[in-house]
Design a protein around this motif. Sequence first.
Motif, PDB file in Angstrom:
ATOM      1  N   GLY A 319       0.922  -1.037  -0.062  1.00 18.94           N
ATOM      2  CA  GLY A 319       0.048   0.143   0.096  1.00 18.94           C
ATOM      3  C   GLY A 319       0.897   1.303  -0.064  1.00 18.94           C
ATOM      4  O   GLY A 319       1.569   1.280  -0.828  1.00 18.94           O
ATOM      5  N   GLY A 320       0.662   2.101   1.116  1.00 22.57           N
ATOM      6  CA  GLY A 320       1.467   3.377   1.154  1.00 22.57           C
ATOM      7  C   GLY A 320       1.547   4.161  -0.105  1.00 22.57           C
ATOM      8  O   GLY A 320       0.435   4.431  -0.628  1.00 22.57           O
ATOM      9  N   ASN A 321       2.446   4.492  -0.628  1.00 23.18           N
ATOM     10  CA  ASN A 321       2.604   5.209  -1.956  1.00 23.18           C
ATOM     11  C   ASN A 321       3.007   4.467  -3.081  1.00 23.18           C
ATOM     12  O   ASN A 321       3.122   4.721  -4.254  1.00 23.18           O
ATOM     13  N   MET A 322       2.824   2.922  -2.980  1.00 26.41           N
ATOM     14  CA  MET A 322       3.213   2.039  -4.001  1.00 26.41           C
ATOM     15  C   MET A 322       4.510   2.347  -4.421  1.00 26.41           C
ATOM     16  O   MET A 322       4.778   2.424  -5.872  1.00 26.41           O
ATOM     17  N   GLU A 323       5.397   2.301  -3.507  1.00 27.61           N
ATOM     18  CA  GLU A 323       7.045   2.595  -3.962  1.00 27.61           C
ATOM     19  C   GLU A 323       7.711   1.379  -3.737  1.00 27.61           C
ATOM     20  O   GLU A 323       7.353   0.412  -2.844  1.00 27.61           O
ATOM     21  N   VAL A 324       8.844   1.486  -4.298  1.00 23.52           N
ATOM     22  CA  VAL A 324      10.046   0.593  -3.617  1.00 23.52           C
ATOM     23  C   VAL A 324      10.876   1.433  -3.211  1.00 23.52           C
ATOM     24  O   VAL A 324      11.370   2.324  -3.863  1.00 23.52           O
ATOM     25  N   GLY A 325      11.152   1.272  -1.913  1.00 25.10           N
ATOM     26  CA  GLY A 325      12.160   2.217  -1.244  1.00 25.10           C
ATOM     27  C   GLY A 325      13.292   1.922  -1.444  1.00 25.10           C
ATOM     28  O   GLY A 325      13.823   0.765  -1.708  1.00 25.10           O
ATOM     29  N   LEU A 326      14.515   2.938  -1.355  1.00 22.60           N
ATOM     30  CA  LEU A 326      15.705   2.436  -1.261  1.00 22.60           C
ATOM     31  C   LEU A 326      16.473   3.095  -0.356  1.00 22.60           C
ATOM     32  O   LEU A 326      16.595   4.259   0.027  1.00 22.60           O
ATOM     33  N   MET A 327      17.403   2.088   0.490  1.00 20.14           N
ATOM     34  CA  MET A 327      18.329   2.697   1.650  1.00 20.14           C
ATOM     35  C   MET A 327      19.765   2.406   1.129  1.00 20.14           C
ATOM     36  O   MET A 327      20.108   1.438   0.694  1.00 20.14           O
ATOM     37  N   ALA A 328      20.206   3.778   1.082  1.00 23.86           N
ATOM     38  CA  ALA A 328      21.789   3.830   0.397  1.00 23.86           C
ATOM     39  C   ALA A 328      22.688   4.645   1.055  1.00 23.86           C
ATOM     40  O   ALA A 328      22.109   5.337   2.228  1.00 23.86           O
ATOM     41  N   GLY A 329      23.856   4.370   1.241  1.00 25.25           N
ATOM     42  CA  GLY A 329      24.762   5.090   1.882  1.00 25.25           C
ATOM     43  C   GLY A 329      25.405   4.325   2.931  1.00 25.25           C
ATOM     44  O   GLY A 329      24.996   3.088   3.186  1.00 25.25           O
ATOM     45  N   SER A 330      26.151   4.925   3.842  1.00 22.90           N
ATOM     46  CA  SER A 330      26.425   4.389   5.080  1.00 22.90           C
ATOM     47  C   SER A 330      26.775   5.283   6.192  1.00 22.90           C
ATOM     48  O   SER A 330      26.583   6.533   5.912  1.00 22.90           O
ATOM     49  N   GLY A 331      26.767   4.720   7.507  1.00 23.19           N
ATOM     50  CA  GLY A 331      27.215   5.458   8.677  1.00 23.19           C
ATOM     51  C   GLY A 331      25.992   6.598   9.108  1.00 23.19           C
ATOM     52  O   GLY A 331      24.750   6.658   8.707  1.00 23.19           O
ATOM     53  N   ALA A 332      26.333   7.881   9.207  1.00 21.48           N
ATOM     54  CA  ALA A 332      25.371   8.897   9.401  1.00 21.48           C
ATOM     55  C   ALA A 332      24.996   9.432   8.186  1.00 21.48           C
ATOM     56  O   ALA A 332      23.914  10.452   8.002  1.00 21.48           O
ATOM     57  N   ASP A 333      25.368   8.997   6.934  1.00 22.60           N
ATOM     58  CA  ASP A 333      25.075   9.405   5.629  1.00 22.60           C
ATOM     59  C   ASP A 333      24.203   8.460   5.071  1.00 22.60           C
ATOM     60  O   ASP A 333      23.744   8.764   3.903  1.00 22.60           O
ATOM     61  N   ARG A 334      23.698   7.633   5.732  1.00 20.09           N
ATOM     62  CA  ARG A 334      22.544   6.772   5.254  1.00 20.09           C
ATOM     63  C   ARG A 334      21.137   7.278   5.085  1.00 20.09           C
ATOM     64  O   ARG A 334      20.689   7.866   5.874  1.00 20.09           O
ATOM     65  N   THR A 335      20.679   7.135   3.649  1.00 18.79           N
ATOM     66  CA  THR A 335      19.524   7.738   3.658  1.00 18.79           C
ATOM     67  C   THR A 335      18.461   6.879   2.690  1.00 18.79           C
ATOM     68  O   THR A 335      18.695   5.817   2.296  1.00 18.79           O
ATOM     69  N   VAL A 336      17.211   7.224   2.777  1.00 15.30           N
ATOM     70  CA  VAL A 336      16.051   6.334   2.426  1.00 15.30           C
ATOM     71  C   VAL A 336      15.508   7.273   1.387  1.00 15.30           C
ATOM     72  O   VAL A 336      14.844   8.568   1.571  1.00 15.30           O
ATOM     73  N   SER A 337      15.101   6.777   0.156  1.00 15.99           N
ATOM     74  CA  SER A 337      14.247   7.593  -0.862  1.00 15.99           C
ATOM     75  C   SER A 337      13.604   6.455  -1.658  1.00 15.99           C
ATOM     76  O   SER A 337      13.376   5.435  -1.395  1.00 15.99           O
ATOM     77  N   ALA A 338      12.822   6.924  -2.701  1.00 13.89           N
ATOM     78  CA  ALA A 338      11.939   6.090  -3.404  1.00 13.89           C
ATOM     79  C   ALA A 338      12.914   5.970  -4.763  1.00 13.89           C
ATOM     80  O   ALA A 338      13.621   6.859  -5.552  1.00 13.89           O
ATOM     81  N   LEU A 339      12.974   4.455  -5.078  1.00 12.62           N
ATOM     82  CA  LEU A 339      13.436   4.050  -6.496  1.00 12.62           C
ATOM     83  C   LEU A 339      12.731   4.271  -7.509  1.00 12.62           C
ATOM     84  O   LEU A 339      12.790   4.661  -8.584  1.00 12.62           O
ATOM     85  N   LEU A 340      11.479   3.776  -7.147  1.00 13.18           N
ATOM     86  CA  LEU A 340      10.165   3.876  -8.235  1.00 13.18           C
ATOM     87  C   LEU A 340       8.913   4.073  -7.487  1.00 13.18           C
ATOM     88  O   LEU A 340       8.919   3.778  -6.587  1.00 13.18           O
ATOM     89  N   ARG A 341       8.025   4.315  -8.439  1.00 13.80           N
ATOM     90  CA  ARG A 341       6.476   4.543  -7.712  1.00 13.80           C
ATOM     91  C   ARG A 341       5.582   4.342  -8.700  1.00 13.80           C
ATOM     92  O   ARG A 341       5.794   4.644  -9.922  1.00 13.80           O
ATOM     93  N   ILE A 342       4.570   3.372  -8.370  1.00  9.62           N
ATOM     94  CA  ILE A 342       3.456   2.984  -9.553  1.00  9.62           C
ATOM     95  C   ILE A 342       2.376   3.853  -9.257  1.00  9.62           C
ATOM     96  O   ILE A 342       1.780   4.026  -8.016  1.00  9.62           O
ATOM     97  N   GLN A 343       1.860   4.395 -10.261  1.00  8.74           N
ATOM     98  CA  GLN A 343       0.687   5.382 -10.107  1.00  8.74           C
ATOM     99  C   GLN A 343      -0.401   4.571 -10.770  1.00  8.74           C
ATOM    100  O   GLN A 343      -0.805   3.564 -11.514  1.00  8.74           O
ATOM    101  N   GLY A 344      -1.917   4.964 -10.057  1.00  7.71           N
ATOM    102  CA  GLY A 344      -3.043   4.317 -10.435  1.00  7.71           C
ATOM    103  C   GLY A 344      -3.306   2.969  -9.694  1.00  7.71           C
ATOM    104  O   GLY A 344      -4.450   2.367 -10.095  1.00  7.71           O
ATOM    105  N   GLN A 345      -2.622   2.617  -8.950  1.00  7.43           N
ATOM    106  CA  GLN A 345      -3.059   1.230  -8.265  1.00  7.43           C
ATOM    107  C   GLN A 345      -2.668   1.235  -6.747  1.00  7.43           C
ATOM    108  O   GLN A 345      -2.199   0.307  -6.238  1.00  7.43           O
ATOM    109  N   ARG A 346      -3.357   2.728  -6.253  1.00  6.32           N
ATOM    110  CA  ARG A 346      -3.057   2.533  -4.924  1.00  6.32           C
ATOM    111  C   ARG A 346      -3.837   1.465  -3.944  1.00  6.32           C
ATOM    112  O   ARG A 346      -3.548   1.411  -2.687  1.00  6.32           O
ATOM    113  N   SER A 347      -4.877   0.566  -4.238  1.00  5.00           N
ATOM    114  CA  SER A 347      -5.345  -0.281  -3.820  1.00  5.00           C
ATOM    115  C   SER A 347      -4.751  -1.713  -3.811  1.00  5.00           C
ATOM    116  O   SER A 347      -5.265  -2.466  -3.358  1.00  5.00           O
TER     117      SER A 347
END
Length: 580
Positions: A319-347
């Motif tokens: 569910g959520g935003n229908m995303e595949v999230g991405l965790m990259a980086g290391s230590g204090a610089d590690r971040t989470v972002s969206a690799l992709l998002r599917i539109q029109g399929q929120r259910s």
Amino acid sequence: MRRRTFVKTMAGASAASLLPGLLPPSWWRSFVFAATPARPGASPYGPLLPPDDNGIELPDGFTSRVIATTGRPVAGTSHIWHSAPDGGGCVDDPRGGWVYTSNAELENDTGGVSAIRFDADGSIVDAYPILTGTSRNCAGGMTPWRTWLSCEERGPTGKVYECDPFRRSEGIVRPLLGSFNHEAAAVDPATGDVYLTEDHPEGRLYRFVPDAPGDLTAGTLLAAAVDGDGSVGWMSTSTRIPDRRRATTPFAGGEGVHIGDGVVYFATKIDKRIWELDLATSMLSVAYDCLAHPEGSLNAVDNVTIHAPTGRVLVAEDGGNMEVGLMAGSGADRTVSALLRIQGQRSSEVAGIAFSPDGTRLYFSSQRGIDQDTGITYEITGPFGAATDGNRTVALSITSAAHVRGGSHAADNFADRQQLQICSNADDQYVRRAFIAVPITTARGPYTEAVLRLTARVWNGVPSQIDVLPAPADWDPATLTWDTQPTPLGGPIASFGITSDTDERYEVDVTGHLNRLHADGATVAAFTLRHAQPNGPVAYVTAPAANSNRPELVLTSDPEPAPPAERRGPPGRVPRRRVR
């Protein structure tokens, strides 16, 4: 806080106290943030572009295609794709190419698993069932010995089935992996231990320790018990009922699990967290907490996978935003972002995320698609290996290996053995040499470090020195014999000593040779392993056919050139532990 107090507090917590929006006890949140968790940030691949023709928002340079749709034949085959595609995995095919497996999360014994076989260029060549007659096959996990573990999310009676991905077949139930509301499984390639999650508000993290790696018919099932400082112990538990003892630790709705570089990553959906368990230190911490970052785009967690060449962790949203999230980086610089998002399929929900063995293609499904009934399975291609700073390390599995033997065995082929043999003697009858090779096209050079990781032992503990020599790449392990063995291309490029009669891990520096191969434009690195001394005892090196501790070539390169200006994200990779 010691374990007894810790588990008593957690076991006594009600399910309601773990529901979204209601925070766990303050001491628990303090514990998990003792480590440095990731935070929302920009993607190392750049911003998402407007949806493509398949309704998927992707970064620049990435493309999508539909490979299967519920109720329709998979392209080029007669196999009808199943409803409710869920957990999935990829495995390299010894015949060439790879296979993607997909669970069907269907009720009343109508679930199961289907497989799609691809050739080396990514074309679909076949599709077929590998398990039928089960229920609510949720996620699972691929094993190092190339089988697929399919997990039933079937309440307290859920089981795990081991399936053969390479042919039309039926999986085999593995009762020793427990009876509970199974979600996912991941196998530690170094030990063969299986880590299992339980989708329940008070689910446990389980670990199956086999008597022999690769054999799931004998062993011990354990449940995790976590101290207040994050240290993890394991307690023997029943294989017939879910564990609900006070002495073991509940997790709020276990979801996906995956292992990379000695770290177990798993998700819990109720408190919306990604956890990481370092197997070297047995320490547990939270890698990312969605509830602590409402500004982040990732707000639901489910399946987990890892892009092996970069170490980046991917998280599918239920569910959520229908995303595949991405965790990259290391230590204090590690971040989470969206690799992709599917539109029109929120259910719907995103499920089955898995990379092709070379890390160049990502597979996943939208379980219910646009009409909330028709699942769609996709393939994404693009520059997944891109990194914008920090060294890039790629661990390449040795794919070709065999040893040869002289004398009366000169025409014999030993490619299917789990141990490569090396021996020297005045009589050819007893001489054995090993050959290994691996494609290096997915690893960008030149290299700051190139290391062969080999697991080896020697007969009767007699010390042995093994030379590593450059070999031609034009040999086939299936036909290699003493009579057809290639001649080394030069003298030794490295050597290592084996002193133990039990398996130990060795790291052999071959940096100079790999850089010469890179300069020559080579696509394969091949080596000969032979004794340095004239009369050496038999040495054994674990082969690719083994169930664990398979050989690898680990390549580290300098940072890639700076990306376009709009790619502002702090890149990098999850830190990698050296295996010794």
